[in-house]
Design a protein around this motif. Structure first.
Motif, PDB file in Angstrom:
ATOM      1  N   GLY A  22      -4.221   9.224  11.515  1.00 55.23           N
ATOM      2  CA  GLY A  22      -4.756   9.980  10.385  1.00 55.23           C
ATOM      3  C   GLY A  22      -6.220   9.684  10.142  1.00 55.23           C
ATOM      4  O   GLY A  22      -7.060  10.594  10.101  1.00 55.23           O
ATOM      5  N   THR A  23      -6.552   8.418  10.021  1.00 53.16           N
ATOM      6  CA  THR A  23      -7.956   8.080   9.738  1.00 53.16           C
ATOM      7  C   THR A  23      -8.829   8.382  10.950  1.00 53.16           C
ATOM      8  O   THR A  23      -9.980   8.769  10.811  1.00 53.16           O
ATOM      9  N   TYR A  24      -8.257   8.223  12.134  1.00 52.80           N
ATOM     10  CA  TYR A  24      -8.991   8.613  13.332  1.00 52.80           C
ATOM     11  C   TYR A  24      -9.317  10.105  13.278  1.00 52.80           C
ATOM     12  O   TYR A  24     -10.434  10.525  13.598  1.00 52.80           O
TER      13      TYR A  24
ATOM     14  N   PHE B 181      -4.061  14.998   8.023  1.00 48.88           N
ATOM     15  CA  PHE B 181      -4.420  13.600   8.273  1.00 48.88           C
ATOM     16  C   PHE B 181      -4.063  12.714   7.091  1.00 48.88           C
ATOM     17  O   PHE B 181      -3.680  11.560   7.266  1.00 48.88           O
ATOM     18  N   SER B 182      -4.203  13.249   5.870  1.00 45.56           N
ATOM     19  CA  SER B 182      -3.907  12.416   4.703  1.00 45.56           C
ATOM     20  C   SER B 182      -2.434  12.055   4.629  1.00 45.56           C
ATOM     21  O   SER B 182      -2.079  10.974   4.176  1.00 45.56           O
ATOM     22  N   ILE B 183      -1.578  12.978   5.075  1.00 51.53           N
ATOM     23  CA  ILE B 183      -0.155  12.638   5.094  1.00 51.53           C
ATOM     24  C   ILE B 183       0.073  11.507   6.075  1.00 51.53           C
ATOM     25  O   ILE B 183       0.828  10.577   5.833  1.00 51.53           O
ATOM     26  N   LYS B 184      -0.617  11.584   7.188  1.00 51.71           N
ATOM     27  CA  LYS B 184      -0.417  10.582   8.227  1.00 51.71           C
ATOM     28  C   LYS B 184      -0.952   9.220   7.791  1.00 51.71           C
ATOM     29  O   LYS B 184      -0.410   8.193   8.176  1.00 51.71           O
ATOM     30  N   VAL B 185      -2.043   9.226   7.003  1.00 49.93           N
ATOM     31  CA  VAL B 185      -2.735   7.950   6.711  1.00 49.93           C
ATOM     32  C   VAL B 185      -1.854   6.889   6.069  1.00 49.93           C
ATOM     33  O   VAL B 185      -1.869   5.745   6.540  1.00 49.93           O
ATOM     34  N   PRO B 186      -1.124   7.049   5.032  1.00 46.51           N
ATOM     35  CA  PRO B 186      -1.013   8.165   4.119  1.00 46.51           C
ATOM     36  C   PRO B 186      -1.828   7.894   2.871  1.00 46.51           C
ATOM     37  O   PRO B 186      -1.898   6.758   2.404  1.00 46.51           O
ATOM     38  N   LEU B 187      -2.397   8.951   2.371  1.00 44.24           N
ATOM     39  CA  LEU B 187      -3.217   8.840   1.173  1.00 44.24           C
ATOM     40  C   LEU B 187      -2.321   9.115  -0.035  1.00 44.24           C
ATOM     41  O   LEU B 187      -1.472   9.991   0.015  1.00 44.24           O
ATOM     42  N   PHE B 188      -2.515   8.344  -1.090  1.00 37.62           N
ATOM     43  CA  PHE B 188      -1.819   8.661  -2.334  1.00 37.62           C
ATOM     44  C   PHE B 188      -2.159  10.097  -2.720  1.00 37.62           C
ATOM     45  O   PHE B 188      -3.314  10.491  -2.577  1.00 37.62           O
ATOM     46  N   PRO B 189      -1.311  10.944  -3.207  1.00 37.56           N
ATOM     47  CA  PRO B 189       0.124  10.796  -3.480  1.00 37.56           C
ATOM     48  C   PRO B 189       1.011  11.308  -2.351  1.00 37.56           C
ATOM     49  O   PRO B 189       2.115  11.732  -2.610  1.00 37.56           O
ATOM     50  N   LEU B 190       0.533  11.309  -1.123  1.00 38.16           N
ATOM     51  CA  LEU B 190       1.333  11.838  -0.020  1.00 38.16           C
ATOM     52  C   LEU B 190       2.020  10.705   0.741  1.00 38.16           C
ATOM     53  O   LEU B 190       2.493  10.895   1.856  1.00 38.16           O
ATOM     54  N   HIS B 191       2.086   9.538   0.122  1.00 37.11           N
ATOM     55  CA  HIS B 191       2.518   8.354   0.865  1.00 37.11           C
ATOM     56  C   HIS B 191       4.015   8.113   0.796  1.00 37.11           C
ATOM     57  O   HIS B 191       4.492   7.160   1.399  1.00 37.11           O
TER      58      HIS B 191
END
Lengths: 532, 512
Positions: free
Chosen positions: A265-267, A229-239
């Motif tokens: 992602g956040t969903y 999900f973090s990649i999808k959000v994307p959350l640093f450092p996966l952005h």
């Protein structure tokens, strides 16, 4: 209204129709003439939106569980069901999806020149996939839809994108697939646990929630799901995939990507991560890591955005910042925080979607997105400037716009549990003004020096039709968020209750090495018990 | 009807599909030798290669496969009494037979025009495919290591010959020789392994071996060495890393329809026999071979997927992809439980269909020959031949294991098998290498859809004659059907492995 809906049995078929009508539309578009494909796609997706509006009335506001739920066995041997349902969290995501898709399609009329049939077919397929993601209540089904959205987006970016489209498309695809495949292993682990415990195979989310997991298991599974999900959000450092994909994607692709794909992602955080792994989700180290990453994302993205010469790239980075607020709000684990996060999701969908549409319109006129190439456009295109300024202000989070409600609530919720982080994140709101306003100024105000800008056309009728509902909603949500908030609240309470229920066992000694970085008051007393 | 193997005639009933195929193959061979092509007459009779000279033999061969398939279905009505016979009549064998027959039929459908255009001897070509298929079926039905070896040789020799079938093509000759030499070497290992196992247990019957081994009456050293040598033999046939060195060269050099045929048939036969020998015969000493298979699976998945990344020749890329799939299937053998074995059968079925489908499009792009196999040759293909490009995209997505396709369901099935035996590391390696595989599968898709043609007439000569169209449509339909409604086929595969285990029990699975 409710009576009409009941008369046509709306609740029984609406969710299925929302998933499958776009697929049907896709087939229709493929069979239509090359020139009329866009009209078919637009009217069809508008019809889907009108249909989805019924959800607003069919939805029972006071009830936090799944509504209009239905379930049919799909793969009995594995206990996979074709199960759909809607609650206060997914309701708005579905509406956002069905709302932005026709606007994105309408906004692409001039932009998409080649292979129109294929393009509009893929847009509708994408809509079906995203709606499926938000409606699925079976984890397997969710995963199928989650992955399925990759294919149309890959082709949309890769075929109709800009110069470096192939690079951006493959990067987008591999990044997302990497995360979701690890999540698949996690899903299978949960499935095996459930099968051993219940004796029957099942992928139903409601059943998987019953599976007791030890602290260590929760941490591992949490990592697998959170990565996806973090990649999808994307959350640093996966952005890093995001600026590439956003900049290279054609306007409608960027709009859908920003407005709804990131929300998956956040969903996922809200739907799966918190309820399934409540112990890991409130582990102070985990919470700190997620929050710190979110804050870094907010601040870092703001600074990077501030120096972008390309307006589209600037807006792409603002996505990272806004989604940081969402993650912050969610991991505050308070009602205000999560509500705020959800409102930011809606608001970001509206404002960033609108910004990408506006930039697309600028690009269609001047074939450049360099901020320096513009200046004083507001004088020749006043309507354009008005729409842009309102959207930019909503994006910044000016009081009276949707952005303010969301960010304020998210920060408030964070402040209740993590004051320091909330204070740092608040700076992000100021930074937002710092990167957005100079851009607006350079493009629309300043002196009208360049001769190309003198002939800039103002908004056409079609463009007004696209932007008016977006701008109206930004302001409406900003002034009167209560109907939205009251529909979300029960479902968020359900998630929070689940997290709080797990708060007692969370105190297991193994789970709490005692983290200094944490400020979470609810984790203070540590009672040791036997470890797994 | 009950089979009573004390009467010789009942062996005929039990082996009827194989016997039919062998006889039919000889008939096709004789017809081919006495046909017009061999008398040096003009080749071109009909414009449409589907009905030209020699193609009649293709249709005849298809009928043979159909008759064999009919009797394969008839075998379901027979009951096996006891398990002392050389040949097994169980659902496992019959399911595997469907895969071989289907794979052979699809391969024949895609080879009509190829055989015609490259002026290959149709009689020999199609009869060799029938013989090889019969060999595969012997392997699947073997309950005795000798019959297994016999089947292996029948299959292998036919495939060696098919590899070097185009006498005008040097690369084919080179590939054939390479395959033959290395294959003979591997067969030697395999046979020596059988001899040692016989020495250790005093029997070549797999069930007797299982009983002796689980009773602890086998001679330890001999048995271990025998198992090791047989593992090498199997690893070579399924082309597991590091025994895969021949695969890319042979797959690239062999005529494309033959590559399609052997990439699915030989692999499927070897895996089916692998399961029967190791999970039935050697189940009780699984602690000895399990670590080896674990590592074989791991390095095969990692190695093959990494090497595939840098391939620019599509045939070679598909060769490495086939090695990678061997790795995924080895996970099932390592897991060794019923779910894994059923998953393997299901996956082999899907793999057969999607791989032959992919090769069909490759043959089309290559103008029914061996040119234009570079990935650049696919530039702009989506623009020129959208329907073929859509097909290839679906096959590639299925090979990559993407939702909505049979490949996805197959992979989930394999993963479940691994999960049941708690092979979480192998499962993780499987999904991570799958991510790598997305890259090289999607690269073909991006050349097709996201690049422009290098010249105007680039894809004008791409032809898909009727039989190939039929094969493509069947393959796409099956891939999508199994991706959306996998249930019935899953149950069927599951039924195929029930009662497979030693002495009629279920497979227990490996518990490390």
């Amino acid at each position: 209204m409710t009576l009409i809906l009941e008369a046509i049995g709306y609740g029984g078929w609406a969710l299925h129709a929302l998933v499958w009508l776009p697929v049907l539309g896709m087939l229709l578009v493929l069979r239509s003439e090359e020139e009329s494909a866009k009209h078919v796609a637009f009217w069809w997706s508008l019809g889907v939106f009108v249909l989805s509006l019924g959800l607003w009335w069919a939805f029972e506001p006071g009830w936090g569980g799944m509504q209009l739920a239905s379930s049919t066995p799909w793969i009995p041997a594995w206990g996979v069901d074709y199960a759909l349902g809607v609650d206060g969290i997914s309701l708005f995501m579905v509406l956002l999806t069905t709302f932005t898709t026709p606007l994105a399609i309408l906004g692409s009329y001039r932009y998409i020149g080649k292979r129109q049939r294929a393009f509009y077919a893929l847009m509708l397929l994408l809509e079906a996939g995203v709606v499926g993601v938000f409606l699925a209540t079976d984890v397997f089904l969710f995963y199928v839809f989650f992955e399925l959205t990759l294919v149309p987006m890959y082709f949309i970016v890769g075929i109709w994108g800009g110069e470096r489209r192939i690079y951006a498309a493959i990067k987008f695809f591999l990044y997302t697939a990497f995360g979701s495949l690890l999540m698949l292993v996690g899903i299978l682990y949960l499935f095996m646990k459930a099968k051993t415990m219940l004796g029957v195979p099942t992928f139903a989310l409601a059943e998987l929630l019953q599976v007791p997991l030890s602290g260590t298991e929760q941490l591992w599974l949490f990592s697998a799901f959170a990565l996806a999900f973090s990649i999808k959000v994307p959350l640093f450092p996966l952005h890093t995939w995001l600026p590439d994909a956003h900049v290279e994607a054609p306007t409608p692709g960027s709009v859908v990507l920003a407005a709804v794909l990131l929300k998956m992602g956040t969903y996922g955080f809200l739907r799966f991560l918190l309820p399934l792994f409540p112990v890991a989700s409130q582990h102070p180290t985990v919470v700190s890591v997620m929050m710190v990453l979110a804050v870094i994302g907010i601040v870092y993205a703001a600074w990077v955005a501030a120096v972008q010469p390309d307006a589209k790239k600037l807006v792409a980075y603002t996505s990272v910042a806004h989604m940081g607020f969402v993650v912050l709000g969610i991991f505050a684990l308070t009602l205000n925080g999560i509500q705020g996060g959800l409102v930011v999701m809606i608001s970001h969908g509206l404002s960033t979607g609108a910004l990408f549409l506006l930039l697309g319109m600028l690009y269609e006129r001047r074939h450049t997105r360099e901020i320096e190439a513009f200046g004083g456009v507001g004088r020749v295109a006043p309507l354009f400037a008005t729409a842009f300024v309102i959207t930019a202000l909503a994006s910044i989070g000016l009081p009276g716009t949707s952005g303010f409600v969301g960010e304020f609530l998210a920060l408030l919720g964070t402040f209740e549990t993590h004051p320091t982080i909330a204070i740092v994140a608040s700076a992000g709101v100021i930074f937002a003004a710092y990167y957005m306003l100079p851009m607006v100024q350079k493009v629309f105000f300043n002196a009208l020096e360049k001769p190309e800008n003198r002939e800039m056309e103002d908004l056409s009728g079609r463009e007004l039709v696209i932007l008016t509902p977006l701008v109206a909603l930004m302001i409406l949500v900003g002034w009167h968020p209560t109907p939205i908030l009251e529909r979300m609240e029960p479902s968020i309470e359900v998630v929070l209750e689940r997290v709080e229920e797990a708060a007692a066992p969370v105190m297991e000694a193994e789970m709490l090495p005692g983290s200094e970085t944490s400020h979470a008051p609810e984790t203070a007393p540590t009672t040791s018990s036997e470890t797994d | 009807m009950e089979l009573d193997f004390s009467r010789q005639l009942h062996y005929v009933w039990a082996l009827l599909p194989e016997i039919i195929l062998c006889v039919w193959g000889m008939g096709v061979l004789i017809a081919g030798v006495s046909g017009p092509a061999h008398r040096g007459e003009d080749h071109a009779v009909s414009e449409d290669p589907a009905f030209g000279t020699g193609s009649g033999l293709g249709w005849v061969s298809l009928v043979g496969l159909l008759i064999a398939a009919f009797f394969n279905g008839w075998l379901y009505t027979l009951d096996e009494v006891g398990r002392g016979a050389v040949v097994a009549v169980d659902d496992f064998r019959l399911f595997a037979n469907w895969i071989f027959l289907g794979g052979a039929a699809l391969s024949i459908l895609i080879s009509f025009t190829y055989v015609y255009r490259n002026r290959l001897q149709a009689g020999e070509f199609f009869s060799l495919i029938l013989f090889a298929t019969a060999g595969m079926m012997f392997m699947a039905g073997a309950r005795d290591l000798m019959l297994l070896f016999l089947g292996l040789e029948v299959m292998s020799i036919a495939v060696y010959a098919l590899t070097a079938f185009n006498r005008r093509d040097r690369r084919g000759a080179e590939a054939g020789l390479k395959y033959f030499l290395l294959g003979a070497f591997a067969t030697g290992f395999f046979l020596y392994g059988i001899a040692l196992v016989y020495g250790a247990t005093g029997s070549t019957n797999i069930d007797t071996i299982a009983a002796v081994v689980s009773g602890g009456r086998a001679r330890e050293g001999f048995l271990t060495l025998g198992i090791a040598l047989m593992t090498i033999g199997f690893a070579f046939k399924v082309s597991a890393v590091p025994f895969h060195m021949w695969t890319p060269d042979v797959y690239e050099g062999a005529p494309a329809p033959v590559t399609a045929f052997m990439s699915v048939g030989v692999k499927a036969a070897a895996f089916v026999a692998f399961i029967r020998v190791f999970l039935v015969g050697f189940e009780s000493v699984s602690d000895q071979w399990y670590p080896v298979l674990w590592w074989l699976a791991a390095i095969t998945m990692v190695g093959a997927n990494l090497m595939a990344l840098s391939q620019t020749n599509v045939k070679r890329m598909l060769a490495y992809s086939s090695v990678a799939h061997a790795g995924y299937l080895l996970v099932a053998v390592a897991a060794g439980n019923e779910t894994a074995a059923a998953g393997m059968l299901f996956y082999l079925l899907v793999y057969t269909v999607m791989n032959v489908g992919a090769f069909a499009v490759v043959i089309g792009v290559a103008h029914q020959g061996e040119e234009r196999l570079q990935i650049e040759d696919y530039s702009g293909f989506g623009r020129k031949r959208p329907e073929l490009a859509v097909f290839l995209t679906i096959f590639l997505l299925s090979l990559a294991g993407f939702p909505g396709t049979g490949g996805f369901m197959g992979k989930i099935y394999l993963l479940q098998g691994a999960a049941e035996s708690n092979l979480w590391y192998l499962a993780t390696i499987l999904v991570l290498t799958t991510v790598a595989s997305y890259y090289y599968y999607l690269r073909v898709a991006w050349y097709m859809w996201m690049r422009e043609t290098t010249s105007e007439d680039q894809h004008d000569l791409v032809v898909t004659p009727l039989p190939m169209k039929a094969a493509l449509i069947i393959a796409v339909a099956v891939v999508l059907y199994l991706g959306i409604f996998p249930s019935s086929m899953m149950e069927f595969a599951r039924a195929g492995v029930e009662g497979l285990g030693a002495l009629g029990g279920g497979l227990l699975g490996v518990h490390p």
